[in-house]
Scaffold this motif. Structure first.
Motif, PDB file in Angstrom:
ATOM      1  N   PRO A  24       0.799  -1.238   0.000  1.00 41.79           N
ATOM      2  CA  PRO A  24       0.000   0.000   0.000  1.00 41.79           C
ATOM      3  C   PRO A  24       0.830   1.287   0.000  1.00 41.79           C
ATOM      4  CG  PRO A  24      -0.855  -1.539   1.605  1.00 41.79           C
ATOM      5  CD  PRO A  24       0.428  -2.121   1.081  1.00 41.79           C
ATOM      6  N   ARG A  25       2.066   1.232   0.447  1.00 43.28           N
ATOM      7  CA  ARG A  25       2.915   2.429   0.439  1.00 43.28           C
ATOM      8  C   ARG A  25       3.211   2.906  -0.981  1.00 43.28           C
ATOM      9  NH1 ARG A  25       7.613   2.071   4.932  1.00 43.28           N
ATOM     10  NH2 ARG A  25       6.259   2.273   6.746  1.00 43.28           N
ATOM     11  N   LEU A  26       3.079   2.011  -1.949  1.00 43.47           N
ATOM     12  CA  LEU A  26       3.353   2.376  -3.341  1.00 43.47           C
ATOM     13  C   LEU A  26       2.251   3.241  -3.946  1.00 43.47           C
ATOM     14  CD1 LEU A  26       4.681  -0.969  -4.833  1.00 43.47           C
ATOM     15  CD2 LEU A  26       5.991   1.059  -4.291  1.00 43.47           C
ATOM     16  N   LEU A  27       1.131   3.376  -3.252  1.00 39.86           N
ATOM     17  CA  LEU A  27      -0.009   4.085  -3.816  1.00 39.86           C
ATOM     18  C   LEU A  27       0.360   5.502  -4.258  1.00 39.86           C
ATOM     19  CD1 LEU A  27      -3.005   4.177  -4.484  1.00 39.86           C
ATOM     20  CD2 LEU A  27      -3.438   4.914  -2.146  1.00 39.86           C
ATOM     21  N   ASN A  28       1.070   6.232  -3.436  1.00 41.21           N
ATOM     22  CA  ASN A  28       1.450   7.611  -3.797  1.00 41.21           C
ATOM     23  C   ASN A  28       2.266   7.647  -5.084  1.00 41.21           C
ATOM     24  OD1 ASN A  28       0.194   8.635  -1.550  1.00 41.21           O
ATOM     25  ND2 ASN A  28       2.042   8.541  -0.301  1.00 41.21           N
ATOM     26  N   TYR A  29       3.227   6.744  -5.204  1.00 42.99           N
ATOM     27  CA  TYR A  29       4.079   6.732  -6.394  1.00 42.99           C
ATOM     28  C   TYR A  29       3.312   6.298  -7.629  1.00 42.99           C
ATOM     29  CZ  TYR A  29       7.806   7.165  -2.998  1.00 42.99           C
ATOM     30  OH  TYR A  29       8.597   7.601  -1.982  1.00 42.99           O
ATOM     31  N   ILE A  30       2.462   5.298  -7.470  1.00 42.53           N
ATOM     32  CA  ILE A  30       1.696   4.801  -8.609  1.00 42.53           C
ATOM     33  C   ILE A  30       0.753   5.890  -9.127  1.00 42.53           C
ATOM     34  CG2 ILE A  30      -0.078   3.151  -9.298  1.00 42.53           C
ATOM     35  CD1 ILE A  30       1.305   1.136  -7.418  1.00 42.53           C
ATOM     36  N   VAL A  31       0.073   6.570  -8.214  1.00 42.94           N
ATOM     37  CA  VAL A  31      -0.845   7.640  -8.623  1.00 42.94           C
ATOM     38  C   VAL A  31      -0.074   8.774  -9.282  1.00 42.94           C
ATOM     39  CG1 VAL A  31      -2.432   9.400  -7.770  1.00 42.94           C
ATOM     40  CG2 VAL A  31      -2.612   7.066  -6.942  1.00 42.94           C
ATOM     41  N   ALA A  32       1.072   9.146  -8.724  1.00 38.26           N
ATOM     42  CA  ALA A  32       1.865  10.234  -9.298  1.00 38.26           C
ATOM     43  C   ALA A  32       2.349   9.883 -10.703  1.00 38.26           C
ATOM     44  CB  ALA A  32       3.053  10.554  -8.397  1.00 38.26           C
ATOM     45  N   ILE A  33       2.856   8.689 -10.878  1.00 40.03           N
ATOM     46  CA  ILE A  33       3.344   8.271 -12.198  1.00 40.03           C
ATOM     47  C   ILE A  33       2.196   8.207 -13.197  1.00 40.03           C
ATOM     48  CG2 ILE A  33       4.323   6.318 -13.464  1.00 40.03           C
ATOM     49  CD1 ILE A  33       6.032   5.797 -10.919  1.00 40.03           C
ATOM     50  N   TYR A  34       1.057   7.697 -12.764  1.00 38.21           N
ATOM     51  CA  TYR A  34      -0.108   7.612 -13.649  1.00 38.21           C
ATOM     52  C   TYR A  34      -0.565   9.007 -14.089  1.00 38.21           C
ATOM     53  CZ  TYR A  34      -4.807   6.740 -15.313  1.00 38.21           C
ATOM     54  OH  TYR A  34      -5.934   6.711 -16.071  1.00 38.21           O
ATOM     55  N   LEU A  35      -0.645   9.931 -13.144  1.00 38.94           N
ATOM     56  CA  LEU A  35      -1.089  11.280 -13.483  1.00 38.94           C
ATOM     57  C   LEU A  35      -0.113  11.973 -14.428  1.00 38.94           C
ATOM     58  CD1 LEU A  35      -2.455  12.496 -10.050  1.00 38.94           C
ATOM     59  CD2 LEU A  35      -3.773  11.886 -12.091  1.00 38.94           C
ATOM     60  N   ILE A  36       1.169  11.788 -14.205  1.00 45.29           N
ATOM     61  CA  ILE A  36       2.168  12.377 -15.101  1.00 45.29           C
ATOM     62  C   ILE A  36       2.044  11.762 -16.493  1.00 45.29           C
ATOM     63  CG2 ILE A  36       4.643  12.509 -15.574  1.00 45.29           C
ATOM     64  CD1 ILE A  36       4.999  12.765 -12.495  1.00 45.29           C
ATOM     65  N   ALA A  37       1.889  10.446 -16.563  1.00 39.28           N
ATOM     66  CA  ALA A  37       1.773   9.773 -17.859  1.00 39.28           C
ATOM     67  C   ALA A  37       0.526  10.233 -18.609  1.00 39.28           C
ATOM     68  CB  ALA A  37       1.748   8.263 -17.671  1.00 39.28           C
ATOM     69  N   VAL A  38      -0.608  10.336 -17.914  1.00 35.44           N
ATOM     70  CA  VAL A  38      -1.839  10.784 -18.562  1.00 35.44           C
ATOM     71  C   VAL A  38      -1.696  12.226 -19.034  1.00 35.44           C
ATOM     72  CG1 VAL A  38      -4.266  11.348 -18.120  1.00 35.44           C
ATOM     73  CG2 VAL A  38      -3.342   9.166 -17.366  1.00 35.44           C
ATOM     74  N   GLY A  39      -1.051  13.056 -18.252  1.00 38.58           N
ATOM     75  CA  GLY A  39      -0.843  14.446 -18.656  1.00 38.58           C
ATOM     76  C   GLY A  39       0.035  14.565 -19.891  1.00 38.58           C
ATOM     77  N   VAL A  40       1.111  13.789 -19.918  1.00 40.65           N
ATOM     78  CA  VAL A  40       2.023  13.825 -21.069  1.00 40.65           C
ATOM     79  C   VAL A  40       1.324  13.303 -22.315  1.00 40.65           C
ATOM     80  CG1 VAL A  40       4.135  12.776 -21.990  1.00 40.65           C
ATOM     81  CG2 VAL A  40       4.116  13.722 -19.691  1.00 40.65           C
ATOM     82  N   ILE A  41       0.566  12.219 -22.164  1.00 43.85           N
ATOM     83  CA  ILE A  41      -0.169  11.671 -23.301  1.00 43.85           C
ATOM     84  C   ILE A  41      -1.241  12.657 -23.757  1.00 43.85           C
ATOM     85  CG2 ILE A  41      -1.762   9.837 -24.003  1.00 43.85           C
ATOM     86  CD1 ILE A  41      -0.130   8.003 -22.085  1.00 43.85           C
ATOM     87  N   GLY A  42      -1.914  13.295 -22.803  1.00 42.94           N
ATOM     88  CA  GLY A  42      -2.961  14.261 -23.135  1.00 42.94           C
ATOM     89  C   GLY A  42      -2.431  15.469 -23.884  1.00 42.94           C
ATOM     90  N   LEU A  43      -1.191  15.848 -23.595  1.00 39.75           N
ATOM     91  CA  LEU A  43      -0.586  16.974 -24.308  1.00 39.75           C
ATOM     92  C   LEU A  43      -0.134  16.591 -25.712  1.00 39.75           C
ATOM     93  CD1 LEU A  43       1.538  18.594 -21.476  1.00 39.75           C
ATOM     94  CD2 LEU A  43      -0.521  19.514 -22.539  1.00 39.75           C
TER      95      LEU A  43
END
Length: 50
Positions: A24-43
């Protein structure tokens, strides 16, 4: 069948969910990486991949 980024999103979501259940400690990192990836793809910075 051509594999694009939109086909990878469900697979990534499942893997992220499994990782969160295991560590469960990985949740912060997983969410951060996902949001960055979606943002980069969205751009549209990965237009060459599709």
């Amino acid at each position: 069948m051509t594999i694009s980024i939109s086909h990878l999103q469900p697979v990534i979501a499942i893997l992220a969910g499994i990782l969160v259940l295991i560590a469960p400690r990985l949740l912060n990192y997983i969410v951060a990486i996902y949001l960055i990836a979606v943002g980069v793809i969205g751009l549209g910075l990965f237009r060459g991949l599709s």
